[in-house]
Design a protein around this motif. Structure first.
Motif, PDB file in Angstrom:
ATOM      1  N   UNK A   1       0.861  -1.178   0.000  1.00 42.90           N
ATOM      2  CA  UNK A   1       0.000   0.000   0.000  1.00 42.90           C
ATOM      3  C   UNK A   1       0.902   1.234   0.000  1.00 42.90           C
ATOM      4  N   UNK A   2       1.201   1.748  -1.197  1.00 44.21           N
ATOM      5  CA  UNK A   2       2.174   2.825  -1.356  1.00 44.21           C
ATOM      6  C   UNK A   2       1.603   4.229  -1.183  1.00 44.21           C
ATOM      7  N   UNK A   3       0.294   4.370  -1.190  1.00 46.02           N
ATOM      8  CA  UNK A   3      -0.294   5.713  -1.169  1.00 46.02           C
ATOM      9  C   UNK A   3      -0.656   6.199   0.237  1.00 46.02           C
ATOM     10  N   UNK A   4      -0.480   5.359   1.240  1.00 47.20           N
ATOM     11  CA  UNK A   4      -0.947   5.702   2.586  1.00 47.20           C
ATOM     12  C   UNK A   4      -0.131   6.847   3.169  1.00 47.20           C
ATOM     13  N   UNK A   5      -0.850   7.801   3.748  1.00 50.62           N
ATOM     14  CA  UNK A   5      -0.214   8.885   4.488  1.00 50.62           C
ATOM     15  C   UNK A   5      -1.015   9.124   5.762  1.00 50.62           C
ATOM     16  N   UNK A   6      -0.391   9.818   6.704  1.00 47.13           N
ATOM     17  CA  UNK A   6      -1.052  10.071   7.974  1.00 47.13           C
ATOM     18  C   UNK A   6      -0.651  11.439   8.487  1.00 47.13           C
ATOM     19  N   UNK A   7      -1.632  12.228   8.864  1.00 44.89           N
ATOM     20  CA  UNK A   7      -1.355  13.520   9.460  1.00 44.89           C
ATOM     21  C   UNK A   7      -0.806  13.350  10.868  1.00 44.89           C
ATOM     22  N   UNK A   8      -0.158  14.394  11.361  1.00 43.66           N
ATOM     23  CA  UNK A   8       0.359  14.362  12.725  1.00 43.66           C
ATOM     24  C   UNK A   8       0.267  15.757  13.327  1.00 43.66           C
ATOM     25  N   UNK A   9       0.337  15.818  14.648  1.00 38.45           N
ATOM     26  CA  UNK A   9       0.283  17.113  15.307  1.00 38.45           C
ATOM     27  C   UNK A   9       1.680  17.726  15.374  1.00 38.45           C
ATOM     28  N   UNK A  10       1.794  18.868  16.015  1.00 39.51           N
ATOM     29  CA  UNK A  10       3.067  19.588  16.082  1.00 39.51           C
ATOM     30  C   UNK A  10       4.160  18.800  16.797  1.00 39.51           C
ATOM     31  N   UNK A  11       3.757  17.852  17.625  1.00 43.00           N
ATOM     32  CA  UNK A  11       4.727  17.013  18.335  1.00 43.00           C
ATOM     33  C   UNK A  11       5.098  15.764  17.547  1.00 43.00           C
ATOM     34  N   UNK A  12       4.505  15.593  16.375  1.00 46.85           N
ATOM     35  CA  UNK A  12       4.791  14.422  15.547  1.00 46.85           C
ATOM     36  C   UNK A  12       3.959  13.203  15.883  1.00 46.85           C
ATOM     37  N   UNK A  13       2.917  13.367  16.699  1.00 47.53           N
ATOM     38  CA  UNK A  13       2.052  12.246  17.081  1.00 47.53           C
ATOM     39  C   UNK A  13       1.034  12.015  15.969  1.00 47.53           C
ATOM     40  N   UNK A  14       0.975  10.785  15.471  1.00 49.10           N
ATOM     41  CA  UNK A  14       0.080  10.437  14.367  1.00 49.10           C
ATOM     42  C   UNK A  14      -1.370  10.664  14.745  1.00 49.10           C
ATOM     43  N   UNK A  15      -2.133  11.167  13.802  1.00 50.76           N
ATOM     44  CA  UNK A  15      -3.559  11.379  13.977  1.00 50.76           C
ATOM     45  C   UNK A  15      -4.286  10.112  13.538  1.00 50.76           C
ATOM     46  N   UNK A  16      -4.194   9.085  14.340  1.00 49.43           N
ATOM     47  CA  UNK A  16      -4.741   7.782  13.974  1.00 49.43           C
ATOM     48  C   UNK A  16      -6.251   7.717  13.951  1.00 49.43           C
ATOM     49  N   UNK A  17      -6.921   8.626  14.633  1.00 49.52           N
ATOM     50  CA  UNK A  17      -8.371   8.585  14.677  1.00 49.52           C
ATOM     51  C   UNK A  17      -9.028   8.893  13.356  1.00 49.52           C
ATOM     52  N   UNK A  18      -8.490   9.849  12.623  1.00 51.90           N
ATOM     53  CA  UNK A  18      -9.083  10.206  11.335  1.00 51.90           C
ATOM     54  C   UNK A  18      -8.058  10.785  10.365  1.00 51.90           C
ATOM     55  N   UNK A  19      -6.792  10.632  10.639  1.00 46.58           N
ATOM     56  CA  UNK A  19      -5.770  11.275   9.831  1.00 46.58           C
ATOM     57  C   UNK A  19      -5.173  10.442   8.717  1.00 46.58           C
ATOM     58  N   UNK A  20      -5.554   9.184   8.594  1.00 45.68           N
ATOM     59  CA  UNK A  20      -5.006   8.345   7.530  1.00 45.68           C
ATOM     60  C   UNK A  20      -5.749   8.586   6.227  1.00 45.68           C
ATOM     61  N   UNK A  21      -5.009   8.597   5.136  1.00 45.51           N
ATOM     62  CA  UNK A  21      -5.631   8.671   3.819  1.00 45.51           C
ATOM     63  C   UNK A  21      -4.866   7.746   2.877  1.00 45.51           C
ATOM     64  N   UNK A  22      -5.564   7.319   1.829  1.00 51.10           N
ATOM     65  CA  UNK A  22      -4.961   6.399   0.856  1.00 51.10           C
ATOM     66  C   UNK A  22      -5.790   6.424  -0.422  1.00 51.10           C
ATOM     67  N   UNK A  23      -5.211   5.887  -1.471  1.00 49.36           N
ATOM     68  CA  UNK A  23      -5.931   5.810  -2.740  1.00 49.36           C
ATOM     69  C   UNK A  23      -7.051   4.778  -2.652  1.00 49.36           C
TER      70      UNK A  23
END
Length: 87
Positions: free
Chosen positions: A17-39
């Motif tokens: 799965x090459x398209x996956x990305x994830x947002x994070x906060x200013x401290x670099x903590x992944x936004x796992x609740x709703x921050x993942x996106x993919x094709x």
């Protein structure tokens, strides 16, 4: 290890799965609740992976018992319209 790094190592890379990305906060903590996106193609892989009980190309990536548990109700709400699983 961030949530994204964990997912990449144990799920996204094994499923190619090459398209996956994830947002994070200013401290670099992944936004796992709703921050993942993919094709849509990688979403399809994830859907097929679940339909196959956690198996991908003949390899068991996640146990079928975890797949079953993750799609079952884990918390029943007393109000509202949806109960919760693992999300």
């Amino acid at each position: 290890m961030t949530a994204y790094e964990f997912g990449k190592q144990y799920l996204f890379d094994p499923l190619s799965m090459d398209s996956v990305s994830c947002g994070s906060d200013a401290q670099g903590i992944s936004d796992g609740g709703n921050g993942f996106s993919m094709s849509v193609y990688d979403m399809l892989k994830l859907g097929q992976f679940y339909l196959d009980g956690g198996m991908w190309l003949g390899e068991q990536i996640v146990s079928s018992s975890w797949v079953d548990a993750s799609t079952s109700i884990q918390f029943e709400r007393s109000t509202g319209t949806a109960d919760y699983g693992y999300q």
